[in-house]
Design a protein around this motif. Structure first.
Motif, PDB file in Angstrom:
ATOM      1  N   LEU A 222       2.615  -1.670   0.720  1.00  0.00           N
ATOM      2  CA  LEU A 222       3.763  -0.909   1.217  1.00  0.00           C
ATOM      3  C   LEU A 222       4.391  -0.153   0.057  1.00  0.00           C
ATOM      4  N   PRO A 223       4.572   1.159   0.182  1.00  0.00           N
ATOM      5  CA  PRO A 223       5.052   1.965  -0.945  1.00  0.00           C
ATOM      6  C   PRO A 223       6.506   1.657  -1.290  1.00  0.00           C
ATOM      7  N   MET A 224       6.873   2.010  -2.508  1.00  0.00           N
ATOM      8  CA  MET A 224       8.251   1.856  -2.972  1.00  0.00           C
ATOM      9  C   MET A 224       9.172   2.797  -2.192  1.00  0.00           C
ATOM     10  N   LEU A 225      10.370   2.302  -1.891  1.00  0.00           N
ATOM     11  CA  LEU A 225      11.411   3.083  -1.245  1.00  0.00           C
ATOM     12  C   LEU A 225      12.695   2.936  -2.040  1.00  0.00           C
ATOM     13  N   PRO A 226      13.675   3.806  -1.840  1.00  0.00           N
ATOM     14  CA  PRO A 226      14.947   3.622  -2.550  1.00  0.00           C
ATOM     15  C   PRO A 226      15.530   2.230  -2.306  1.00  0.00           C
ATOM     16  N   GLY A 227      15.708   1.495  -3.359  1.00  0.00           N
ATOM     17  CA  GLY A 227      16.256   0.148  -3.258  1.00  0.00           C
ATOM     18  C   GLY A 227      15.248  -0.920  -2.891  1.00  0.00           C
ATOM     19  N   VAL A 228      13.983  -0.533  -2.674  1.00  0.00           N
ATOM     20  CA  VAL A 228      12.955  -1.493  -2.273  1.00  0.00           C
ATOM     21  C   VAL A 228      11.731  -1.281  -3.165  1.00  0.00           C
ATOM     22  N   PRO A 229      11.257  -2.308  -3.887  1.00  0.00           N
ATOM     23  CA  PRO A 229      10.071  -2.135  -4.735  1.00  0.00           C
ATOM     24  C   PRO A 229       8.802  -2.055  -3.901  1.00  0.00           C
ATOM     25  N   GLU A 230       7.728  -1.586  -4.527  1.00  0.00           N
ATOM     26  CA  GLU A 230       6.426  -1.628  -3.872  1.00  0.00           C
ATOM     27  C   GLU A 230       6.116  -3.080  -3.518  1.00  0.00           C
ATOM     28  N   ARG A 231       5.493  -3.279  -2.357  1.00  0.00           N
ATOM     29  CA  ARG A 231       5.215  -4.644  -1.910  1.00  0.00           C
ATOM     30  C   ARG A 231       3.731  -4.810  -1.591  1.00  0.00           C
ATOM     31  N   GLN A 232       3.179  -5.930  -2.096  1.00  0.00           N
ATOM     32  CA  GLN A 232       1.792  -6.289  -1.828  1.00  0.00           C
ATOM     33  C   GLN A 232       1.755  -7.649  -1.150  1.00  0.00           C
ATOM     34  N   SER A 233       0.759  -7.851  -0.304  1.00  0.00           N
ATOM     35  CA  SER A 233       0.614  -9.166   0.310  1.00  0.00           C
ATOM     36  C   SER A 233       0.275 -10.196  -0.753  1.00  0.00           C
ATOM     37  N   PHE A 234       0.714 -11.411  -0.547  1.00  0.00           N
ATOM     38  CA  PHE A 234       0.494 -12.474  -1.527  1.00  0.00           C
ATOM     39  C   PHE A 234      -0.982 -12.827  -1.651  1.00  0.00           C
ATOM     40  N   ASP A 235      -1.708 -12.838  -0.551  1.00  0.00           N
ATOM     41  CA  ASP A 235      -3.120 -13.224  -0.588  1.00  0.00           C
ATOM     42  C   ASP A 235      -4.006 -11.989  -0.724  1.00  0.00           C
ATOM     43  N   TYR A 236      -5.236 -12.223  -1.134  1.00  0.00           N
ATOM     44  CA  TYR A 236      -6.145 -11.110  -1.396  1.00  0.00           C
ATOM     45  C   TYR A 236      -7.572 -11.549  -1.115  1.00  0.00           C
ATOM     46  N   VAL A 237      -8.478 -10.561  -1.107  1.00  0.00           N
ATOM     47  CA  VAL A 237      -9.900 -10.797  -0.884  1.00  0.00           C
ATOM     48  C   VAL A 237     -10.652 -10.417  -2.150  1.00  0.00           C
ATOM     49  N   ARG A 238     -11.524 -11.309  -2.625  1.00  0.00           N
ATOM     50  CA  ARG A 238     -12.319 -11.026  -3.824  1.00  0.00           C
ATOM     51  C   ARG A 238     -13.622 -10.319  -3.424  1.00  0.00           C
ATOM     52  N   HIS A 239     -13.971  -9.301  -4.205  1.00  0.00           N
ATOM     53  CA  HIS A 239     -15.204  -8.561  -3.932  1.00  0.00           C
ATOM     54  C   HIS A 239     -16.163  -8.593  -5.126  1.00  0.00           C
ATOM     55  N   GLY A 240     -15.969  -9.535  -6.050  1.00  0.00           N
ATOM     56  CA  GLY A 240     -16.874  -9.622  -7.191  1.00  0.00           C
ATOM     57  C   GLY A 240     -16.185  -9.298  -8.500  1.00  0.00           C
ATOM     58  N   THR A 241     -16.943  -9.403  -9.581  1.00  0.00           N
ATOM     59  CA  THR A 241     -16.377  -9.192 -10.908  1.00  0.00           C
ATOM     60  C   THR A 241     -17.267  -8.282 -11.739  1.00  0.00           C
TER      61      THR A 241
END
Length: 361
Positions: free
Chosen positions: A192-211
């Motif tokens: 979710l992009p940054m908005l006035p007064g609100v930082p960018e937000r990412q979900s806590f969990d993620y999916v790994r696709h390799g290294t």
């Protein structure tokens, strides 16, 4: 010899004992410890300018505390009373807060908070907070450290720092290392992009696709980076990277490599390759001293600016972004400038070791 304008500063045995105790005692306020060091150094002789350079302080600071000690002796090193409302907290209460903070822990926690210490001492939470600020106490913070046990620590520090401060002519100095296990991470929901007064937000969990792994050689003079991105991290990949460096650096220049002690840097195959390419000169940092390799600073930069918040749905996408970022870096590289001499590093480490030894830890 002190200049003719300076009043000679001599110490009695008792004054010297007290001053040295202030510099060593773990519970001494940092300001008082610094003033004690100034006076002890002044007693050895030298101008205020010389002493300021030795202690890395401002000349006026040295002049002030020299004059205060000459005038008032030990009493002159304590803070002068400031105008305002009379103190409501006694020296004994302040000492109790400082000593309790430094030398004890609460029964139900690893460190004190302002609230728990206020309950323990019968003081207000704001009073404890003010005392902590005055003495630079931050029980909630922990810094990590590691002291190298390398028997050749001093020699290696002098060797590497010497390359930084006085690089050889007709040669390039490259700081070389690998950043391995870089993960291609995709968030489980759209960012979710940054908005006035609100930082960018990412979900806590993620999916790994390799290294993947990034091999980098940072040229200390220009900040240019020679790089390669590889799926595996073995001595074969390191050898391939050495060949890349060999092709990139003009043939008439020697190549001094600053490396850590990773096993892939010291395999028989790597040693054989180096023997066959005599213009390459490896210089190894002390064991457990990766901070001495400037390429680690570059890795920190790419981590903060690209990797930490990056979203990649495949390793290929991650590798493409890494290559593009480094390509952009090389259009306007910024060299990292090393400023501390080997002697300054070794003196700081010796002083720290002395301090933790005197504290009983």
């Amino acid at each position: 010899m002190p200049s003719a304008k300076l009043v000679p500063l001599t110490l009695t045995d008792e004054e010297r004992r007290i001053l040295e105790g202030w510099t060593r005692r773990r519970t001494t306020a940092q300001g008082l410890a610094m003033r004690a060091r100034i006076v002890l150094t002044c007693a050895e002789g030298g101008s205020n300018t010389d002493i300021a350079e030795r202690l890395r302080l401002n000349r006026s600071t040295v002049a002030t505390w020299r004059a205060r000690f000459v005038r008032d002796r030990l009493d002159g090193l304590s803070d002068e009373p400031r105008p305002g409302r009379p103190r409501t907290i006694t020296d004994d209460q302040v000492e109790r807060v400082v000593v309790t903070t430094l030398e004890t822990t609460p029964v139900n926690a690893t460190h004190w908070s302002t609230r728990s210490l206020a309950a323990q001492t019968g003081m207000t939470q704001s009073a404890v907070s003010r005392i902590w600020r005055a003495f630079g106490l931050k029980p909630h913070k922990v810094d990590t450290f590691k002291i190298s046990k390398d028997p050749l620590f001093v020699d290696k520090v002098r060797d590497v720092v010497g390359l930084y401060l006085d690089p050889p002519g007709k040669a390039v100095v490259l700081c070389v290392d690998e950043k391995s296990q870089i993960q291609a991470l995709d968030r489980s929901a759209p960012v979710l992009p940054m908005l006035p007064g609100v930082p960018e937000r990412q979900s806590f969990d993620y999916v790994r696709h390799g290294t993947t792994s990034l091999f980098a050689a940072l040229e200390i003079a220009t900040g240019q980076v020679i790089s390669a991105v590889k799926r595996r991290h073995r001595h074969q990949e390191f050898l391939a990277f050495l060949r890349t460096i060999d092709k990139t650096v003009p043939a008439e220049l020697d190549v001094h490599l600053i490396l850590d002690n990773l096993s892939t840097h010291k395999t028989p195959a790597v040693k054989t390759w180096l023997l066959k390419h005599p213009r390459f000169h490896p210089h190894f940092t002390p064991t457990g001293s990766s901070w001495l390799n400037l390429v680690e600073r570059f890795f920190a930069e790419i981590t903060v600016k690209l990797l930490r918040r990056g979203v990649h749905r495949s390793v290929s996408a991650l590798e493409k972004d890494i290559r593009n970022w480094i390509k952009q870096w090389n259009t306007d590289p910024k060299p990292y400038v090393w400023t501390r001499t080997a002697d300054q590093i070794l003196e700081s480490l010796a002083a720290y070791c002395q301090r933790i030894n005197d504290s009983g830890h």
